[in-house]
Scaffold this active site. Structure first.
Site, mmCIF file in Angstrom:
data_model
loop_
_atom_site.group_PDB
_atom_site.id
_atom_site.type_symbol
_atom_site.label_atom_id
_atom_site.label_comp_id
_atom_site.label_asym_id
_atom_site.label_seq_id
_atom_site.Cartn_x
_atom_site.Cartn_y
_atom_site.Cartn_z
ATOM 1 N N GLU A 1 -86.905 -45.352 -99.422
ATOM 2 C CA GLU A 1 -86.319 -44.591 -100.513
ATOM 3 C C GLU A 1 -85.583 -43.380 -99.956
ATOM 4 O O GLU A 1 -86.031 -42.774 -98.976
ATOM 5 C CB GLU A 1 -87.397 -44.087 -101.486
ATOM 6 C CG GLU A 1 -88.269 -45.156 -102.097
ATOM 7 C CD GLU A 1 -89.561 -45.374 -101.320
ATOM 8 O OE1 GLU A 1 -89.891 -44.550 -100.428
ATOM 9 O OE2 GLU A 1 -90.237 -46.374 -101.588
ATOM 10 N N HIS B 1 -95.177 -41.274 -97.046
ATOM 11 C CA HIS B 1 -94.167 -40.449 -97.711
ATOM 12 C C HIS B 1 -93.940 -39.158 -96.940
ATOM 13 O O HIS B 1 -94.885 -38.533 -96.473
ATOM 14 C CB HIS B 1 -94.611 -40.103 -99.137
ATOM 15 C CG HIS B 1 -94.163 -41.092 -100.159
ATOM 16 N ND1 HIS B 1 -93.233 -40.799 -101.120
ATOM 17 C CD2 HIS B 1 -94.502 -42.385 -100.343
ATOM 18 C CE1 HIS B 1 -93.023 -41.868 -101.868
ATOM 19 N NE2 HIS B 1 -93.785 -42.848 -101.423
#
Length: 317
Positions: free
Chosen positions: A106, A38
């Protein structure tokens, strides 16, 4: 026989905490590690986001367990040629015990360079081309590629993987499961969805590994555990494609206000009821998973590892 791994959440823990968790996981009987990739955490309460490739290098010098990315996105923020170099070096550092788990990503992580965030069909096509580019580079040959989404010119990896480097593909819907079956060496899906696994196998994934994971919050105080999960990980209960399209932690915090404490309590194993935790994990075993990676939410890691070693693992084997 299903293997059990520990899930290292880069969104929630510092580099030092992740390394200590890896050590404890190995001591407690886990046989694998998975690690998230992330740029941002899902919300500010999670509060961390170390670079996954630095963490994998550190893990290679800390434990002897295999490591899998769950998952990295090699299409927008990272060009597939650069991802291929990072993955190949990780494979060498881990003596071939590295698996590259990839997905379509994402917006939360991938929009940070100002790139347009494409719809799913386009992202899936980008991922398929990216996997093609990375596999070509893993061979050690000089690669020139001019495709619909990526250009690679006279690129060659001089540090190539230690043996074959498996590429597992993540999928959470019918199209993604079929893509994973067609191009992946294995399938990554977080829930025990037998229909998705069936689509994966029918699309070319028969005989290939299926891996996934779940988060839990082991604690002698169940109410406190539910509060911890509700504060840190309400995003896991958001429906549909929100996880793929919301662009910032602030947006996830806004959406997370719609997630109730009761939803969390019903969805996530919380507390110290051995049967509840074992039943959740057995759902994955019964669905045919080859690997299940479990992550403990919150700061009380030591009680979880003790429970895993003394209560949960003996009940599962």
């Amino acid at each position: 026989m299903t293997e059990f791994g520990y899930f290292l959440s880069c969104e929630e823990f510092t580099p030092a905490q992740l390394l200590e968790q890896a050590r404890r996981a190995e001591d407690a009987g886990f046989t694998r590690l998975a690690i998230s990739d992330h740029f941002h955490p899902w919300n500010d309460a999670q509060g961390s986001s170390p670079l996954v490739w630095s963490m994998i290098g550190a893990l290679s010098q800390t434990v002897d367990l295999p490591v899998t990315t769950l998952v990295t996105c090699p299409t927008v923020r990272m060009h597939p040629a650069v991802t291929a170099q990072a993955a190949a070096t990780s494979s060498v550092l881990l003596d071939g015990r590295f698996t590259l788990g990839v997905g379509t990503g994402e917006a939360l992580n991938e929009h940070v360079l100002g790139d347009r965030w494409p719809p799913f069909d386009e992202r899936a096509a980008m991922l398929e081309e990216a996997v093609e580019v990375m596999r070509a580079l893993f061979s050690g040959r000089q690669v020139t590629h001019k495709g619909a989404h990526y250009t690679v010119e006279n690129a060659r990896l001089y540090t190539t993987p230690a043996g074959r480097l498996p590429v597992y593909v993540s999928g959470f819907g019918p199209q993604a499961a079929e893509l994973a079956g067609r191009i992946g060496d294995g399938f990554v899906t977080m829930g025990p969805d037998e229909e998705a696994i069936g689509r994966f196998r029918d699309a070319g994934g028969a005989g290939k590994p299926v891996i996934g994971g779940l988060k839990v919050c082991w604690s002698p105080d169940r109410d406190k555990a539910v509060d911890t999960v509700h504060r840190l990980w309400p995003n896991e209960q958001l429906p549909g494609e929100l996880a793929q399209i919301l662009p910032t932690p602030a947006h996830f915090e806004q959406a997370g206000r719609l997630v109730t404490r009761e939803q969390v309590a019903a969805a996530v194993p919380c507390g110290d009821d051995t049967d509840e935790h074992v039943a959740a994990i057995r759902g994955y075993i019964d669905a045919g998973f080859d690997e299940v990676h479990i992550g403990q939410i919150g700061p009380d890691q030591e009680s979880f590892f003790t429970a895993w070693q003394e209560r949960l693992l003996p009940a599962l084997i």
